[in-house]
Write a protein that holds these residues in place. Structure first.
Motif, PDB file in Angstrom:
ATOM      1  N   ASP A  61      20.957 101.847  25.878  1.00  0.00           N
ATOM      2  CA  ASP A  61      21.697 100.868  26.681  1.00  0.00           C
ATOM      3  C   ASP A  61      23.092 100.726  26.067  1.00  0.00           C
ATOM      4  O   ASP A  61      23.543  99.622  25.755  1.00  0.00           O
ATOM      5  CB  ASP A  61      20.955  99.523  26.722  1.00  0.00           C
ATOM      6  N   TYR A  64      23.488  98.420  23.157  1.00  0.00           N
ATOM      7  CA  TYR A  64      22.802  97.122  23.192  1.00  0.00           C
ATOM      8  C   TYR A  64      21.335  97.275  22.797  1.00  0.00           C
ATOM      9  O   TYR A  64      20.503  96.428  23.114  1.00  0.00           O
ATOM     10  CB  TYR A  64      22.949  96.453  24.563  1.00  0.00           C
ATOM     11  N   HIS A 104      17.031  91.213  20.881  1.00  0.00           N
ATOM     12  CA  HIS A 104      16.198  92.414  21.002  1.00  0.00           C
ATOM     13  C   HIS A 104      16.771  93.544  20.166  1.00  0.00           C
ATOM     14  O   HIS A 104      17.882  93.446  19.649  1.00  0.00           O
ATOM     15  CB  HIS A 104      16.054  92.841  22.459  1.00  0.00           C
ATOM     16  N   GLN A 153      13.789  97.824  25.248  1.00  0.00           N
ATOM     17  CA  GLN A 153      14.490  96.888  24.355  1.00  0.00           C
ATOM     18  C   GLN A 153      13.540  95.742  24.006  1.00  0.00           C
ATOM     19  O   GLN A 153      13.547  94.675  24.645  1.00  0.00           O
ATOM     20  CB  GLN A 153      15.761  96.354  25.031  1.00  0.00           C
ATOM     21  N   ASP A 201      25.145  88.547  22.638  1.00  0.00           N
ATOM     22  CA  ASP A 201      24.514  89.088  23.838  1.00  0.00           C
ATOM     23  C   ASP A 201      23.306  88.240  24.244  1.00  0.00           C
ATOM     24  O   ASP A 201      22.482  87.880  23.399  1.00  0.00           O
ATOM     25  CB  ASP A 201      24.047  90.517  23.515  1.00  0.00           C
ATOM     26  N   MET A 202      23.207  87.926  25.521  1.00  0.00           N
ATOM     27  CA  MET A 202      22.059  87.196  26.059  1.00  0.00           C
ATOM     28  C   MET A 202      21.636  86.033  25.147  1.00  0.00           C
ATOM     29  O   MET A 202      20.465  85.899  24.776  1.00  0.00           O
ATOM     30  CB  MET A 202      20.880  88.159  26.273  1.00  0.00           C
ATOM     31  N   GLU A 242      27.353  85.037  25.470  1.00  0.00           N
ATOM     32  CA  GLU A 242      27.077  85.539  26.806  1.00  0.00           C
ATOM     33  C   GLU A 242      25.853  84.750  27.278  1.00  0.00           C
ATOM     34  O   GLU A 242      24.713  85.124  27.006  1.00  0.00           O
ATOM     35  CB  GLU A 242      26.760  87.039  26.798  1.00  0.00           C
ATOM     36  N   ASP A 325      29.947  95.070  32.640  1.00  0.00           N
ATOM     37  CA  ASP A 325      28.712  94.964  33.414  1.00  0.00           C
ATOM     38  C   ASP A 325      28.919  94.876  34.920  1.00  0.00           C
ATOM     39  O   ASP A 325      27.942  94.893  35.672  1.00  0.00           O
ATOM     40  CB  ASP A 325      27.912  93.733  32.983  1.00  0.00           C
ATOM     41  N   ARG A 396      33.261 101.895  33.357  1.00  0.00           N
ATOM     42  CA  ARG A 396      33.263 102.310  31.950  1.00  0.00           C
ATOM     43  C   ARG A 396      34.003 103.622  31.722  1.00  0.00           C
ATOM     44  O   ARG A 396      33.794 104.287  30.711  1.00  0.00           O
ATOM     45  CB  ARG A 396      31.807 102.417  31.465  1.00  0.00           C
TER      46      ARG A 396
HETATM   47  C1  NOJ Z   1      24.223  92.043  28.452  1.00  0.00           C
HETATM   48  C2  NOJ Z   1      25.184  93.153  28.171  1.00  0.00           C
HETATM   49  O1  NOJ Z   1      26.473  92.741  28.536  1.00  0.00           O
HETATM   50  C3  NOJ Z   1      24.688  94.350  28.923  1.00  0.00           C
HETATM   51  O2  NOJ Z   1      25.626  95.393  28.913  1.00  0.00           O
HETATM   52  C4  NOJ Z   1      23.371  94.792  28.340  1.00  0.00           C
HETATM   53  O3  NOJ Z   1      22.851  95.849  29.112  1.00  0.00           O
HETATM   54  C5  NOJ Z   1      22.365  93.639  28.340  1.00  0.00           C
HETATM   55  N1  NOJ Z   1      22.929  92.393  27.902  1.00  0.00           N
HETATM   56  C6  NOJ Z   1      21.196  93.943  27.446  1.00  0.00           C
HETATM   57  O4  NOJ Z   1      21.562  93.833  26.096  1.00  0.00           O
END
Ligand code: NOJ
Length: 540
Positions: A61, A64, A104, A153, A201-202, A242, A325, A396
């Protein structure tokens, strides 16, 4: 300087490291490439860069999915290259923010591998094992563990706020404790190497089941602890979330939250036109920044003012210009004229602007690319995507520097590039826009200069929406700070629009404007804005 003091003055530039600048000819961007471009970044008026994850990863990913939180991904360079980047950025008064994937890891992470090697055992639980009876020969498969996004993940275990299954751990079980301790270790490790902060992230995904009131509170408590520790140990470093839910994230201790395409509504109603990855909300056919002039500000204003009220004096909100994203801002049919209007809004917002690389020259959303490293979500149920993000590849593609081979991104053969260069013959480049006084790049530079020269346009200024007619075109708002007042009017539609605003003060010479006329008539200020016009007008 304390964290919040510099963050308020920040203009953030998001660098997707693999697509920015390659210097070793392997077709993938690297740290030396970023170093090479720091002067350019500075020339825009940027003082903070945020890099998407640059840690060791199998790149399922795009990074990520972290294998080793304490190691730089070799494809971006060496540990020394990273240190050089920090040093060179700091020498130019640019701060460096990294990306922390708190919830994760990759399945290749040794923590996961260690637990995966011990089926039938319940003594280690850094991850959330639904089933430990998997066949040791195949190892764990989809469904054997709880995932956070793509199935590969695995979610780190921060416990459950409510236990409904035997395999769920309470919040303070040993696994969750271990993960919480590790978070601080990771942050401290990079802070000690000069990193100025993290985008997380998340950030809302830690405690499960995600998003129940009890889990939200428990997740907030984890971050509040982190923030309390940072205030003591690293008071000058920032945490950006995020979460896209400022009333939660800021109250959880984050200094800033991004308002994005999920959780709180609003962003999509302004910018998503359905031609790229995402559409405006279901009950809205057009987004607001569209030449048809048939969008609405209702959803955005309601959501934004609620979130601002809930976070006032505690933390900041940024509406980013693009992100890795979702679609780029220049996504047909949106053209250059509407783009400028959107930029006026972004650079006069009441939070630090965040600019995704290439947006400042109007790089295009490129359609129909082969997916790479988890770029496509179409047809895949990413566990927590919350929305169908669709195609992320088109956002991207490599940065377009000049007209040399591969737009100056890389000397590699075209087929080895991370993503292909935008094939459009008229693709914008930094070199051509730099020379052209009327280019988008120079317009963006001017907007940032104005924002810095006029604190009323910056983060501390009040933001009051003024055009309360049903039409909402033009967008009109007042920025106010310490007695200074500034009107901003923006008409992204192609048709001229007029409005009478109930606002006091005489309009002074415009700071920046195009096709915008203001006249006082008693109590009201009559504003007429040409199609695609705008004005930034001090009121006295
Ligand atoms: C949010 C990130 O911005 C995205 O690119 C990613 O795929 C997911 N979180 C999972 O980490």
């Amino acid at each position: 300087m304390q964290a919040m003091d510099w963050l308020k003055e920040a203009v953030i530039y998001q660098i997707y490291p693999q697509s920015f600048q390659d210097t070793n000819g392997d077709g993938i961007g690297d740290f030396q490439g970023i170093i090479k471009r720091l002067d350019y970044i500075r020339s825009i008026g940027i003082n903070t860069i945020w890099l998407n994850p640059c840690f060791d990863s199998p790149f399922g990913d795009a990074g990520y999915d972290i294998r080793d939180f304490y190691k730089i991904a070799p494809r971006y360079g060496t540990e020394e290259d990273f240190e050089e980047l920090v040093k060179e950025a700091h020498a130019r008064e640019i701060r460096v923010v990294l990306d922390f994937v708190a919830g994760h890891t990759s399945m290749d992470n040794p923590w996961f591998q260690a637990e995966a090697e011990k089926p039938h055992s319940a003594d280690s639980n850094r991850y959330i094992w639904r089933n430990r009876d998997f066949d040791p020969a195949t190892g764990p498969q989809k469904g054997d563990f709880v995932s956070n996004f793509f199935w590969y993940q695995p979610a780190l275990n921060f416990g459950y706020s409510e236990i409904t299954e035997p395999w769920q751990d309470p919040l303070h079980a040993p696994g969750p404790q271990k993960n919480r301790e590790e978070m601080r270790k990771i942050l401290a490790y990079w802070f000690d190497r000069g990193c100025d902060g993290f985008r997380v992230d998340m950030a809302g995904s830690l405690v499960k089941p995600q998003d129940t009131p009890a889990s939200v509170e428990a997740t907030k408590a984890i971050w509040q602890e982190v923030r309390a520790w940072m205030d003591e140990a690293y008071p000058d470093r920032v945490l950006l979330s995020e979460w896209s839910f400022p009333s939660r994230s800021i109250n959880a201790g984050f200094h800033l939250d991004f308002m994005l395409h999920f959780n709180t509504p609003g962003y999509s109603s302004l910018f998503f036109n359905g031609k790229g990855t995402l559409a405006p909300p279901k009950d809205q056919a057009y987004c607001y920044f569209d030449a048809e002039g048939q969008g609405s500000l209702d959803v955005f204003l309601k959501s934004y003012s609620e979130q601002r009220e809930a976070t006032r004096g505690k933390g900041l909100i940024t509406l980013p210009v693009g992100c890795h994203d979702f679609q780029r801002l220049r996504c047909a049919p949106r053209g250059w004229d509407e783009l400028r209007c959107a930029w006026v809004f972004f650079m006069t917002q009441a939070g630090p602007p965040t600019i995704y690389y290439g947006e400042e020259i109007g790089m295009r959303f490129v359609e129909n690319l082969e997916p790479k490293e988890g770029s496509t979500l179409a047809g895949i149920t990413a566990v927590n995507a919350g929305t169908d993000l669709g195609e992320r590849a088109g956002t991207r593609t490599p940065m377009q520097w000049d007209d040399s081979k591969n737009a100056g991104f890389s000397t590699a053969p075209a087929e080895r590039l991370y993503f292909p260069i935008d094939p459009d013959e008229d693709r914008p480049t930094v070199e051509s826009q730099d020379k052209d006084p009327n280019s988008l790049l120079n317009f963006v530079r001017e907007l940032i200069r104005l924002r810095k020269a006029n604190p009323v346009l910056g983060t501390d200024g009040e933001f009051t929406f003024l055009n309360t007619t049903e039409q909402h075109y033009p967008f009109a708002y007042l920025r106010e700070l310490d007695g200074a007042r500034c009107l901003v009017v923006i008409n992204p539609s192609r048709h001229a629009r007029s409005v009478d605003l109930r606002v006091a003060g005489e309009p002074c010479e415009v700071l920046l404007g195009q096709g915008c006329v203001c006249e006082r008539h008693g109590e009201s200020l009559s504003v007429t804005v040409a199609g695609h016009g705008f004005g930034i007008i001090p009121l006295r």
